[in-house]
Design a protein around this motif. Structure first.
Motif, mmCIF file in Angstrom:
data_model
loop_
_atom_site.group_PDB
_atom_site.id
_atom_site.type_symbol
_atom_site.label_atom_id
_atom_site.label_comp_id
_atom_site.label_asym_id
_atom_site.label_seq_id
_atom_site.Cartn_x
_atom_site.Cartn_y
_atom_site.Cartn_z
ATOM 1 N N LEU A 35 0.837 -1.209 0.000
ATOM 2 C CA LEU A 35 0.000 0.000 0.000
ATOM 3 C C LEU A 35 0.873 1.261 0.000
ATOM 4 C CD1 LEU A 35 -2.814 -1.059 2.499
ATOM 5 C CD2 LEU A 35 -2.752 -1.316 0.010
ATOM 6 N N ILE A 36 1.908 1.260 0.796
ATOM 7 C CA ILE A 36 2.829 2.408 0.823
ATOM 8 C C ILE A 36 3.520 2.547 -0.532
ATOM 9 C CG2 ILE A 36 4.967 3.296 1.841
ATOM 10 C CD1 ILE A 36 3.975 1.968 4.510
ATOM 11 N N ARG A 37 3.951 1.430 -1.101
ATOM 12 C CA ARG A 37 4.594 1.466 -2.421
ATOM 13 C C ARG A 37 3.672 2.075 -3.464
ATOM 14 N NH1 ARG A 37 4.688 -0.707 -7.306
ATOM 15 N NH2 ARG A 37 2.911 -2.040 -6.872
ATOM 16 N N ILE A 38 2.408 1.697 -3.440
ATOM 17 C CA ILE A 38 1.458 2.206 -4.430
ATOM 18 C C ILE A 38 1.266 3.710 -4.275
ATOM 19 C CG2 ILE A 38 -0.994 2.186 -5.070
ATOM 20 C CD1 ILE A 38 -0.890 -0.896 -4.566
ATOM 21 N N ALA A 39 1.023 4.180 -3.073
ATOM 22 C CA ALA A 39 0.822 5.624 -2.870
ATOM 23 C C ALA A 39 2.053 6.409 -3.317
ATOM 24 C CB ALA A 39 0.487 5.917 -1.413
ATOM 25 N N ASP A 40 3.230 5.931 -2.952
ATOM 26 C CA ASP A 40 4.464 6.605 -3.360
ATOM 27 C C ASP A 40 4.663 6.524 -4.872
ATOM 28 O OD1 ASP A 40 4.903 7.180 -0.687
ATOM 29 O OD2 ASP A 40 6.483 5.667 -0.434
ATOM 30 N N ALA A 41 4.319 5.390 -5.471
ATOM 31 C CA ALA A 41 4.489 5.211 -6.915
ATOM 32 C C ALA A 41 3.542 6.110 -7.710
ATOM 33 C CB ALA A 41 4.290 3.751 -7.301
ATOM 34 N N ILE A 42 2.364 6.383 -7.173
ATOM 35 C CA ILE A 42 1.468 7.334 -7.839
ATOM 36 C C ILE A 42 2.160 8.692 -7.923
ATOM 37 C CG2 ILE A 42 -0.686 8.652 -7.624
ATOM 38 C CD1 ILE A 42 -1.906 6.045 -6.383
ATOM 39 N N LYS A 49 5.217 12.400 -15.233
ATOM 40 C CA LYS A 49 4.188 12.541 -16.278
ATOM 41 C C LYS A 49 3.985 11.219 -17.020
ATOM 42 C CE LYS A 49 5.106 17.443 -16.642
ATOM 43 N NZ LYS A 49 5.283 18.613 -17.473
ATOM 44 N N ASP A 50 4.066 10.128 -16.276
ATOM 45 C CA ASP A 50 3.836 8.784 -16.809
ATOM 46 C C ASP A 50 2.398 8.407 -16.469
ATOM 47 O OD1 ASP A 50 3.719 6.111 -17.513
ATOM 48 O OD2 ASP A 50 5.673 5.619 -16.632
ATOM 49 N N TRP A 51 1.485 8.874 -17.283
ATOM 50 C CA TRP A 51 0.055 8.772 -16.985
ATOM 51 C C TRP A 51 -0.449 7.340 -17.040
ATOM 52 C CZ3 TRP A 51 -0.170 12.714 -14.349
ATOM 53 C CH2 TRP A 51 0.457 13.901 -14.737
ATOM 54 N N ASP A 52 0.111 6.509 -17.906
ATOM 55 C CA ASP A 52 -0.292 5.096 -17.933
ATOM 56 C C ASP A 52 0.094 4.410 -16.628
ATOM 57 O OD1 ASP A 52 -1.367 5.307 -20.491
ATOM 58 O OD2 ASP A 52 0.488 4.669 -21.469
ATOM 59 N N ALA A 53 1.292 4.686 -16.143
ATOM 60 C CA ALA A 53 1.720 4.087 -14.870
ATOM 61 C C ALA A 53 0.836 4.579 -13.730
ATOM 62 C CB ALA A 53 3.185 4.412 -14.590
ATOM 63 N N ALA A 54 0.531 5.871 -13.701
ATOM 64 C CA ALA A 54 -0.329 6.412 -12.640
ATOM 65 C C ALA A 54 -1.708 5.755 -12.688
ATOM 66 C CB ALA A 54 -0.451 7.929 -12.774
ATOM 67 N N ARG A 55 -2.272 5.620 -13.868
ATOM 68 C CA ARG A 55 -3.620 5.060 -14.011
ATOM 69 C C ARG A 55 -3.689 3.616 -13.509
ATOM 70 N NH1 ARG A 55 -7.357 2.713 -13.549
ATOM 71 N NH2 ARG A 55 -9.259 2.565 -14.794
ATOM 72 N N ALA A 56 -2.615 2.872 -13.669
ATOM 73 C CA ALA A 56 -2.611 1.443 -13.312
ATOM 74 C C ALA A 56 -2.843 1.198 -11.827
ATOM 75 C CB ALA A 56 -1.286 0.811 -13.741
ATOM 76 N N PHE A 57 -2.692 2.213 -10.982
ATOM 77 C CA PHE A 57 -2.834 2.027 -9.539
ATOM 78 C C PHE A 57 -4.259 2.242 -9.023
ATOM 79 C CE2 PHE A 57 1.680 3.231 -10.013
ATOM 80 C CZ PHE A 57 2.223 2.044 -9.568
ATOM 81 N N PHE A 58 -5.197 2.559 -9.920
ATOM 82 C CA PHE A 58 -6.563 2.889 -9.503
ATOM 83 C C PHE A 58 -7.572 1.856 -9.992
ATOM 84 C CE2 PHE A 58 -4.343 6.964 -9.567
ATOM 85 C CZ PHE A 58 -4.710 7.490 -8.342
ATOM 86 N N THR A 59 -8.679 1.751 -9.253
ATOM 87 C CA THR A 59 -9.820 0.974 -9.727
ATOM 88 C C THR A 59 -10.463 1.739 -10.888
ATOM 89 O OG1 THR A 59 -11.212 2.048 -8.059
ATOM 90 C CG2 THR A 59 -10.295 -0.127 -7.494
#
Length: 180
Positions: A35-42, A49-59
């Protein structure tokens, strides 16, 4: 295995463990780290500006509340819309830097969790330094985040996100104007 045992020992004896979140246990340590990794990775993906990577962390849909910054009301929106909004605002010359800490996690069920953390965000845009645009290229904000998580078939994903600003300074032109 020796590294996992060491990491567990460090986390279990952390001075912050259990202050406002649930205590760290052998059963939750891996999920907590994820969970910490995901929040930090967002944050990292947004700053890159890696929008595909950011999007992958959400429902698929996310409940968002950024009303402390922009007014309005909390809403449930498609995650694609959230990412499009971020990509539009942080386009071109606008730079950002996000930093988070003091992660406190509480598990509602084995597959649902809430994480509270402190956050700092900085935006910089050269055009903000122009006198007609406020004369300052920077805007920054401090506050607290709440991330809601649910475990999906693809792993943990964020299904809710709230930012509550506690202080800000700088040029709101930089905050409010897309980078273009």
């Amino acid at each position: 295995m020796k590294h996992a045992t060491f990491a567990l020992a460090i986390l279990a004896t952390s001075a912050n463990a259990g202050q406002t979140g649930d205590p760290v246990t052998p059963d939750t340590v891996i999920d907590r780290l994820e969970l910490i990794r995901i929040a930090d990775a967002i944050d990292t993906a947004v700053d890159a500006k890696d929008w595909d990577a950011a999007r992958a962390f959400f429902t698929k849909e996310i409940t968002v509340d950024f009303t402390s910054l922009v007014g309005g009301a909390p809403a449930t929106i498609p995650a694609d819309g959230l990412i499009t909004g971020w990509a539009t605002n942080l386009a071109g010359e606008k730079e950002s830097f996000h930093l988070r800490g003091n992660h406190q996690i509480a598990f509602e069920t084995p597959d649902r969790a809430i994480m509270h953390s402190h956050g700092y965000a900085w935006n910089r845009m050269d055009s903000g330094a122009l006198v007609d645009n406020g004369g300052n290229a920077m805007w920054e904000v401090w506050g607290t985040y709440m991330h809601g998580f649910e475990r999906t078939e693809n792993g943990w994903r964020v299904n809710a996100m709230t930012f509550s600003a506690t202080a800000e300074r700088g040029n709101t032109y930089v905050r409010d104007t897309p980078g273009g």
